[in-house]
Design an enzyme around this catalytic site. Structure first.
Site, PDB file in Angstrom:
ATOM      1  N   GLN A 119       0.852  -1.191   0.000  1.00  0.00           N
ATOM      2  CA  GLN A 119       0.000   0.000   0.000  1.00  0.00           C
ATOM      3  C   GLN A 119       0.888   1.241   0.000  1.00  0.00           C
ATOM      4  O   GLN A 119       1.643   1.471   0.945  1.00  0.00           O
ATOM      5  CB  GLN A 119      -0.881  -0.019   1.257  1.00  0.00           C
ATOM      6  CG  GLN A 119      -1.712   1.230   1.484  1.00  0.00           C
ATOM      7  CD  GLN A 119      -2.406   1.196   2.841  1.00  0.00           C
ATOM      8  OE1 GLN A 119      -2.798   0.128   3.314  1.00  0.00           O
ATOM      9  NE2 GLN A 119      -2.559   2.345   3.466  1.00  0.00           N
ATOM     10  N   GLY A 120       0.837   2.044  -1.060  1.00  0.00           N
ATOM     11  CA  GLY A 120       1.692   3.221  -1.191  1.00  0.00           C
ATOM     12  C   GLY A 120       0.954   4.503  -0.830  1.00  0.00           C
ATOM     13  O   GLY A 120       0.539   5.246  -1.730  1.00  0.00           O
ATOM     14  N   SER A 122       1.658   6.562   2.718  1.00  0.00           N
ATOM     15  CA  SER A 122       2.479   7.489   3.507  1.00  0.00           C
ATOM     16  C   SER A 122       3.727   7.928   2.753  1.00  0.00           C
ATOM     17  O   SER A 122       4.305   7.173   1.960  1.00  0.00           O
ATOM     18  CB  SER A 122       2.890   6.836   4.829  1.00  0.00           C
ATOM     19  OG  SER A 122       1.773   6.591   5.649  1.00  0.00           O
ATOM     20  N   SER A 154       4.711  -1.616   3.895  1.00  0.00           N
ATOM     21  CA  SER A 154       4.841  -3.005   4.311  1.00  0.00           C
ATOM     22  C   SER A 154       4.968  -3.924   3.098  1.00  0.00           C
ATOM     23  O   SER A 154       4.215  -3.791   2.131  1.00  0.00           O
ATOM     24  CB  SER A 154       3.632  -3.435   5.138  1.00  0.00           C
ATOM     25  OG  SER A 154       3.479  -2.618   6.281  1.00  0.00           O
ATOM     26  N   GLU A 238      -8.682  -0.368   7.896  1.00  0.00           N
ATOM     27  CA  GLU A 238      -7.385  -0.682   8.493  1.00  0.00           C
ATOM     28  C   GLU A 238      -7.392  -0.439   9.998  1.00  0.00           C
ATOM     29  O   GLU A 238      -6.647  -1.087  10.741  1.00  0.00           O
ATOM     30  CB  GLU A 238      -6.309   0.180   7.826  1.00  0.00           C
ATOM     31  CG  GLU A 238      -4.891  -0.155   8.208  1.00  0.00           C
ATOM     32  CD  GLU A 238      -3.890   0.747   7.498  1.00  0.00           C
ATOM     33  OE1 GLU A 238      -2.725   0.371   7.418  1.00  0.00           O
ATOM     34  OE2 GLU A 238      -4.293   1.825   7.021  1.00  0.00           O
TER      35      GLU A 238
END
Length: 362
Positions: A119-120, A122, A154, A238
């Protein structure tokens, strides 16, 4: 409220226990080896019939009630098995915001574990303030060219695909010019920089630099500028403890520490036990609401704060019980420190609660 298993749930739990007794000990539960073999664990769970339980059948799930995910989490903790890979928030984001064509192309591989994801969101200067992100995606013909820097990503080093947020329109302020993409990670223009954590783990997080990476136009999720609603769906899921499945693991760790501590009074451990029980009942309430068709938006910030308080209480107890003598308990303490930052800082969660739930300042 009746927490006992139905006949079908009890049969599922028994079948899962048998499977775990045969397979769980093959896989590590922490450290770099855990992260290195998480994809293998994912596929083993799926092939055993124990992953994607509540997700759409058309994409490889089983469309079971969410209580089956809770049973899975409970039994994984009981067997001291690795946690199930956390993908529910990505599945929720794509099923709600992506086209049928994108879902049909990407969700089966995500769910069965044959394609790895990250997941891109931050960035170094845009963590909690996600709307200030500066990664850009500029259209050139039939693709977009991406330049920017993501962090705390991650599994980025093993991912095949990334659900990426990037700014496609520099004019609108804040969130209005942000779009979402499914970008291939194995390509020129994508550079990986692993980040070592204080616990010693080197495989979980990474920095990713995009320098001229490309993504096809058809891999945009929604329309240009639609990235923010998807982002809110993803982070909302999340932040739910029932989705992340941590409550059972906190309880397991507290019980292990209590057995180790014996009759020696320990205030930190007692408080962790109280906090863990509170979170367990909160998760059960959330599950009951899901079964009744209730959906949550800003309430996810309440869940996230509760989860942070509990994990850090358990972490402090781990340090109080063992000091630095037990590497596993010390790692639990170190990891708990990140909980008040990852997934949105506690300060941001309090602001959301104040403005969106309590309506303060409106």
């Amino acid at each position: 409220m009746d927490f006992r298993d139905s006949t079908d749930e009890a049969a599922f739990r028994d079948r899962l226990r048998i499977w775990l007794s045969q397979h769980a000990k093959e896989f590590p539960t922490s450290g770099d080896e855990y992260w290195a073999r998480q994809g293998e664990w994912h596929r083993a769970l799926y092939e055993g019939g124990f992953f994607g339980l509540s997700w759409p059948r058309e994409y490889g799930g089983q469309e079971l009630p969410p209580v089956y995910d809770v049973i899975l989490d409970e039994e994984l903790a009981r067997a001291e098995a690795p946690a199930r890979p956390s993908l529910g928030y990505l599945v929720a984001g794509l099923t709600r915001h992506a086209s049928k064509e994108l879902c049909a192309r990407f969700l089966p591989g995500m769910i069965n574990g044959t394609e790895r994801w990250c997941q891109g969101f931050s960035e170094p200067g845009s963590g909690s303030d996600l709307a200030s992100l500066t990664t850009t995606a500029v259209r050139q013909g039939d693709h977009y060219v991406v330049n920017g820097h993501k962090i705390w990503t991650s599994y980025s080093d093993v991912a095949d695909w990334c659900l990426l947020l990037a700014r496609t329109d520099p004019e609108p302020k804040r969130h209005r010019g942000i779009s979402a993409f499914i970008i291939p990670m194995k390509q020129p223009g994508v550079q990986q920089r692993p980040l070592q954590m204080i616990s010693g783990v080197t495989k979980e997080f990474g920095q990713v630099l995009f320098d001229g990476a490309t993504v096809p136009v058809e891999n945009m999720v929604g329309e240009p500028g639609d990235g923010w609603p998807l982002a809110m769906t993803v982070v909302g899921h999340e932040r739910e403890p029932s989705t992340l499945g941590f409550a059972a693991r906190y309880g397991k760790l507290v019980r292990q520490m209590a057995a180790r501590n014996g009759d020696t009074p320990n205030e930190e451990l007692a408080w962790a036990a109280v906090q863990t029980e509170m979170l367990t009942h909160h998760v059960r309430r959330r599950l009951s609401e899901q079964l009744d068709g209730v959906t949550h938006t800003s309430d996810g910030s309440l869940d996230k704060l509760l989860m942070t308080w509990v994990e850090q209480s358990v972490g402090h107890a781990a340090l109080a019980v063992s000091g630095t003598d037990d590497p596993n308990l010390l790692e639990a303490y170190f990891y708990s420190r990140a909980q008040s930052v990852m997934g949105g800082t506690s300060q941001i969660q309090k602001n959301i609660i104040a403005s969106r739930i309590l309506k303060l300042g409106v």
